[in-house]
Every structure is written in C-alpha cells, then in structure tokens.
Design a protein around this motif. Sequence first.
Motif, short mmCIF file in Angstrom:
data_model
loop_
_atom_site.label_atom_id
_atom_site.label_comp_id
_atom_site.label_asym_id
_atom_site.label_seq_id
_atom_site.Cartn_x
_atom_site.Cartn_y
_atom_site.Cartn_z
N ARG A 15 0.78 -1.22 -0.75
CA ARG A 15 -0.09 0.05 0.09
C ARG A 15 0.56 1.46 -0.32
O ARG A 15 0.73 1.89 -1.00
N SER A 21 -3.08 5.43 1.04
CA SER A 21 -3.94 6.43 2.64
C SER A 21 -4.45 4.57 2.60
O SER A 21 -4.51 3.93 1.66
N GLN A 22 -4.76 4.47 4.06
CA GLN A 22 -5.57 3.33 4.32
C GLN A 22 -7.08 3.42 3.66
O GLN A 22 -7.18 2.13 3.44
N ALA A 23 -7.41 4.61 3.80
CA ALA A 23 -8.78 4.78 3.66
C ALA A 23 -9.12 4.67 2.49
O ALA A 23 -9.49 4.56 1.71
N GLN A 24 -7.52 5.38 1.30
CA GLN A 24 -7.93 5.19 -0.40
C GLN A 24 -7.96 2.92 -0.07
O GLN A 24 -8.85 2.59 -1.44
N ALA A 26 -9.49 0.95 1.60
CA ALA A 26 -10.61 0.51 2.12
C ALA A 26 -11.60 0.95 0.82
O ALA A 26 -13.04 -0.04 0.64
N HIS A 27 -11.54 1.82 0.35
CA HIS A 27 -12.57 2.79 -0.70
C HIS A 27 -13.20 2.32 -1.41
O HIS A 27 -11.80 1.60 -2.67
N SER A 31 -14.12 -1.01 4.91
CA SER A 31 -13.83 0.17 6.08
C SER A 31 -12.28 0.72 6.68
O SER A 31 -11.04 -0.31 6.05
N ASP A 32 -11.52 1.92 6.83
CA ASP A 32 -10.39 1.98 7.23
C ASP A 32 -9.97 2.07 7.89
O ASP A 32 -9.26 1.13 8.27
N SER A 33 -10.76 1.01 8.81
CA SER A 33 -10.80 0.89 10.38
C SER A 33 -10.41 -0.73 9.97
O SER A 33 -9.34 -1.53 10.87
N VAL A 35 -9.21 -2.08 7.87
CA VAL A 35 -7.96 -2.39 6.80
C VAL A 35 -6.51 -2.37 7.60
O VAL A 35 -5.87 -3.07 7.61
N SER A 36 -6.70 -0.84 8.60
CA SER A 36 -5.76 -0.65 10.28
C SER A 36 -5.61 -2.05 10.70
O SER A 36 -4.75 -2.83 11.15
#
Length: 430
Positions: A15, A21-24, A26-27, A31-33, A35-36
């Motif tokens: 990544r 980013s995690q949000a990118q 995930a979307h 959810s970005d959480s 992925v985290s």
Amino acid sequence: MTGQDLVGQRIKTVRRQRGLSQAQLAHPELSDSYVSLIESGKRTPTPAVLELLADKLDCSLTYLVNGVTAEQMQEIELNLSYARLAMENGEVVEGRTRYAELLADGGLAGLPQLRQDAEYGLALATEACGDLDGAITLLSTLRQNESATMTPERHIAIAVSLSRCYREQGNLVQAVNVVEQILGGAVRPAWTDDLMKLGGQLLAAYVERGDLLRARQFSSELLAAAELLGTPQALTLAHWGAAIVAVESGYGEEGVPHVERAIAIQSEYEDPRRLARLRHDYAQVMLIVRPMEASTWRDVLLKVETEFSESSANPMGKLRCAMNLARTELLLAHPERAAERIQVVCDMLDGMPEALHAEARLVFGQALAELGRREQALGELRGVAESLERLPVTRHTAHSWLTAAQVLERVDEPARSVDAYQRALACVGL
C-alpha cells in the motif's frame, strides 16, 4: 511472527509503495479501520477480501498470502519438478542437490506445504545416496517440526522411510519403535495401502532382529488384511513379506508360491521400475531357495540389470544387482567373472553404507579365494572383519560372519575361521 501478521505487513508495505492511504485502499468496499486491523495482524482477512485487496494493490494474491510473486512461485514449482524428475530418473545426487538448493535460498519460507515436500524429497534423496545418518536426521526433524501441518498420508510415508533407514543402519530397536507407535496400540487402525507399507517395514525389522515367531504371526495378519483390501499393492506387499519370512525361517519352498503370486500381481500393472525391483528380489530369494538353478536366476538378473539401466534405477539398486550377479557366477563356478563384476561394485562404494562395503568385499574375498589368490582374499576378509566389528548385531551380520568363516576355512586359516564362526553364533545369541 504469525502468518496473519506477515499478511498484514505485506499489505501495508505494498500500500505504501503504491502511495495509498488506508482509507483510499479501503474505499468503497471496506472501512479504513478494518484495513488498519488487518495490517496490524488483529484481523484475519477472508479469501474474498484478500483477493479484493490484491486487485486494488495490483499485486498477486500469491504474494500477499505467501510472500512470493507469481513469477517466483512458478520458478519454485519448476525447480521442485526438476528435483522430482531427477529422482525418478535415478539421478539421486542431482536430486539431492536441487532439493538442498531450494531449501537454502529461503524462497519456501512462506510456503509450508511446498517446503515440507522439498524437505521430504531431500530426505529420500539423501537415503538413496547411501547417507543413512543424514536421511534419519532429516526425517526425524521433519517429523518433529511439521507434525501439526502434516497430512496423515505424509506422516505414514515418513514413518515408512524412517523405519527403513533405521533397519538398513542396523538400529532395529528404532526401526520397530517407529512403526509400533502407529500400529502398536490396543486397537489396530483400519488397514489401508499406506499402512500396509508401514506393516511391511515392521515385518522386515522383526525378521532382521531374528524374531521369527512374531514375524510369522504378523505376516499372517498382513495376508488377511491384504485379502480384505484386495488392492494390488497390499497383496504384493503381503505375499512378498510372507515369502521372506518363510525363507528366513528355513522353509524356502513354502515361500516360493508367495514370491510367484507377488510377481504375477505386479506384472499386471504398468510400473516397469517396481516390477524390475521385484524381479531382482525374486532372483535373490531363489538363489537361496534353489541354488542349483543358478543359471536361470542369472538370466533373470541380467534382464533386471538391463531394465535398471533403461529405467534409471538408483545406485544402491544397481549395486545390489551387480553383487547378486557376482554371487551367481560363484555358484556357477565362474570365479573370474565373479571377481570382474564385484571389482566394479567395489569401485562404486564411496559414500555407501558400511554394511554394503562389507557385503561387497566379502563377495570379492570369496571370488579371490576360489581363484587361489590367497593373500588378496585374506586382505579383503580383514577389511570385512573390521567393518563387521563396527556394525550392529543383526541376522545379516551373523550371516556375513558365517560366510567369512567358510572362506577363511577355504584358504586354510583355521584359527581365524573358528573365531568368525564364534562371532556368527554370538550374533544370534549362542
């Protein structure tokens, strides 16, 4: 670090390499959480999620799961195929080298099943090269470290190989223990072809340690189990085992129908290498049971020698065939031919087990004695005695001492002959 942690780290590394980013990442599906949590090793992604992330990261699913690229996986599988092919062609040194190289470069670290295949292959190649100590170490380590992830079939296959190596090494206690850990419980597991192979090793160990009463009882059990299974492999193993028990018990003619049944069953199936090995063992047995027909068994062995050459048998198989041909020439009163054949064997013994060295030198000593080359014969017999003194006490070493005694008597060495007779008796507890 667990496999789950490693998957998360790989996702995080790729990544970042992609500048996401995690949000990118995930979307919009995740959810970005989530992925985290995956990246930190606190969640195990499902196969579907892994496939989705591999697609979004533009990398192979194989890399995320195992840490190798698709190209690396293809190369590993190709190298494993080459190693297996080398073994199938009898190129055991090449096979051993290829398996060792595969394990040394670290590419199999994230591929537990393929790594296990390579470790088992290396053990078999090491055994085929005559390094029994090395094979036992590899098999024991594999059995101890990989038992949790091992299939039942692989577990049994390792036990078969380990028992065989211990028996050939002369460690009959361990050869029996390895098998009885699986077959020796209060309730015998249901027989399968794989367990029949294991039973065959136990029977061979009983015979080698001289426990012939137990061997006859267990042979009857194997025959009954084989008849119920009805598979060619089970029937061949059981009848062959019954033949060996009969011969070692002094009832050679009783074993002949079992030998012939095993050969007949195996002849119906297209496995030329296995059939060639069985024909070799058949001739070896018949040389004991019907030595007066030695010319017939020589013809069989000559055919086997050709088949071994054409089917690329392993070196130990070829050496044993050559030794039995030399024995046949001795029975036919052709000591010159016997000496020529066994000299070739002696030149090929480097790296082979000491028992094989002693066996070959004993045949050479017999041939030299028949040729009247007394001093050379005595030199070979001294080497045989030194080897036998280092080897474990088994029926095989007892027989070797007995043969040495007879040859020493032939070359007019009565004191040494008596000593060899006494050692043979000691080997069988007399």
